[in-house]
Design a protein around this motif. Structure first.
Motif, mmCIF file in Angstrom:
data_model
loop_
_atom_site.group_PDB
_atom_site.id
_atom_site.type_symbol
_atom_site.label_atom_id
_atom_site.label_comp_id
_atom_site.label_asym_id
_atom_site.label_seq_id
_atom_site.Cartn_x
_atom_site.Cartn_y
_atom_site.Cartn_z
ATOM 1 N N CYS A 176 0.842 -1.189 0.000
ATOM 2 C CA CYS A 176 0.000 0.000 0.000
ATOM 3 C C CYS A 176 0.883 1.248 0.000
ATOM 4 O O CYS A 176 1.784 1.372 0.842
ATOM 5 C CB CYS A 176 -0.884 0.020 1.248
ATOM 6 N N PHE A 177 0.634 2.163 -0.927
ATOM 7 C CA PHE A 177 1.437 3.383 -1.050
ATOM 8 C C PHE A 177 0.565 4.622 -0.880
ATOM 9 O O PHE A 177 -0.553 4.680 -1.405
ATOM 10 C CB PHE A 177 2.099 3.450 -2.431
ATOM 11 N N GLY A 178 1.097 5.608 -0.169
ATOM 12 C CA GLY A 178 0.368 6.859 -0.016
ATOM 13 C C GLY A 178 1.147 7.874 0.794
ATOM 14 O O GLY A 178 2.116 7.533 1.483
ATOM 15 N N TYR A 179 0.728 9.120 0.699
ATOM 16 C CA TYR A 179 1.329 10.154 1.532
ATOM 17 C C TYR A 179 0.826 9.983 2.966
ATOM 18 O O TYR A 179 -0.236 9.403 3.204
ATOM 19 C CB TYR A 179 0.973 11.538 0.990
ATOM 20 N N THR A 180 1.608 10.481 3.909
ATOM 21 C CA THR A 180 1.305 10.236 5.321
ATOM 22 C C THR A 180 1.173 11.530 6.126
ATOM 23 O O THR A 180 1.641 12.597 5.706
ATOM 24 C CB THR A 180 2.424 9.408 5.969
ATOM 25 N N LYS A 181 0.551 11.400 7.293
ATOM 26 C CA LYS A 181 0.494 12.519 8.242
ATOM 27 C C LYS A 181 1.907 12.803 8.751
ATOM 28 O O LYS A 181 2.302 13.947 8.928
ATOM 29 C CB LYS A 181 -0.393 12.160 9.444
ATOM 30 N N GLU A 182 2.623 11.723 8.998
ATOM 31 C CA GLU A 182 3.989 11.836 9.515
ATOM 32 C C GLU A 182 4.701 10.499 9.329
ATOM 33 O O GLU A 182 4.069 9.475 9.065
ATOM 34 C CB GLU A 182 3.979 12.187 11.012
ATOM 35 N N PHE A 183 6.024 10.529 9.483
ATOM 36 C CA PHE A 183 6.816 9.305 9.553
ATOM 37 C C PHE A 183 7.317 9.207 10.992
ATOM 38 O O PHE A 183 7.998 10.115 11.467
ATOM 39 C CB PHE A 183 7.987 9.336 8.565
ATOM 40 N N TYR A 184 6.949 8.144 11.676
ATOM 41 C CA TYR A 184 7.332 8.002 13.078
ATOM 42 C C TYR A 184 8.845 7.952 13.235
ATOM 43 O O TYR A 184 9.562 7.484 12.348
ATOM 44 C CB TYR A 184 6.713 6.740 13.667
ATOM 45 N N ASP A 185 9.313 8.409 14.396
ATOM 46 C CA ASP A 185 10.751 8.426 14.655
ATOM 47 C C ASP A 185 11.323 7.033 14.879
ATOM 48 O O ASP A 185 12.534 6.828 14.812
ATOM 49 C CB ASP A 185 11.088 9.334 15.842
#
Length: 210
Positions: A176-185
């Motif tokens: 599944c590909f998509g833009y995100t709210k954030e990338f977790y640390d």
């Protein structure tokens, strides 16, 4: 081509920032055709045993997405019985099938001829497909696009959905590909306390002289 220190640092940052993205983090934003092709082309640059390039891709339409999601939902409930901490398991969001912009099913194309390098290790063709998937994952991350790998699926059911013959192809992954709210640390399952990161020295079976 010779890479410099800055290039090496950038690659390290991409690798260490790679995350398995779930539906609770995808946002409603389309991936351009140009970026999708860049992700797919990166798969073409993966190593493959005997230069066989055995990867094949299905760009999933909405109707098929819904069928895959329905199958996942049933598989998720059945899998719950296998884990002790069922409460935590039930709270986990383990896919982003509907929330992500693009779903891609990845297959291994079986060969009817002998392949260089597969004489004794037949599954190296499948391993080559995994290399292609990792290229896609890292390229997506470099484009600030998230990728999630959905693994609670039965290959036979997925083959039925896409009308794929198991004699010709083997199902490897659903992505599944998509833009995100954030990338977790750090990895989400680590943050939630599902597993701890293993120490490198514990992963080396035998250490020769260096």
């Amino acid at each position: 081509m010779i890479f410099n220190k800055k290039d090496q640092t950038t690659l390290e940052n991409i690798i260490t920032s790679r995350r398995d993205v779930r539906g609770n983090n995808f946002i409603n934003k389309k991936i351009s055709k140009k970026k999708l092709l860049k992700i797919l082309n990166s798969a073409q640059n993966a190593p493959s045993v005997g230069y066989s390039q055995p990867w094949r891709f299905i760009i999933v339409d909405k109707k098929k997405k819904d069928l895959v999601y329905n199958h996942f939902s049933k598989s998720f409930e059945k899998s719950k019985k296998k884990f002790k901490d069922r409460k935590l398991y039930s709270s986990l969001k383990l896919e982003g099938i509907k929330e992500s912009n693009i779903n891609i099913a990845v297959y291994y194309k079986k060969s009817k001829k002998d392949i260089l390098g597969q004489t004794y290790m037949k599954r190296t063709g499948e391993y080559s497909v995994i290399c292609a998937i990792l290229n896609m994952w890292l390229t997506a991350r470099s484009l600030n696009i998230g990728m999630g790998w959905v693994s609670i699926l039965k290959p036979k059911k997925i083959n039925d959905i896409f009308d794929i013959k198991k004699e010709d192809y083997k199902f490897i992954a659903y992505l599944c590909f998509g833009y995100t709210k954030e990338f977790y640390d750090e990895p989400e399952l680590k943050k939630l306390g599902w597993k701890k990161k293993k120490k490198l020295e514990k992963l080396i079976l035998k250490k020769g002289k260096i």
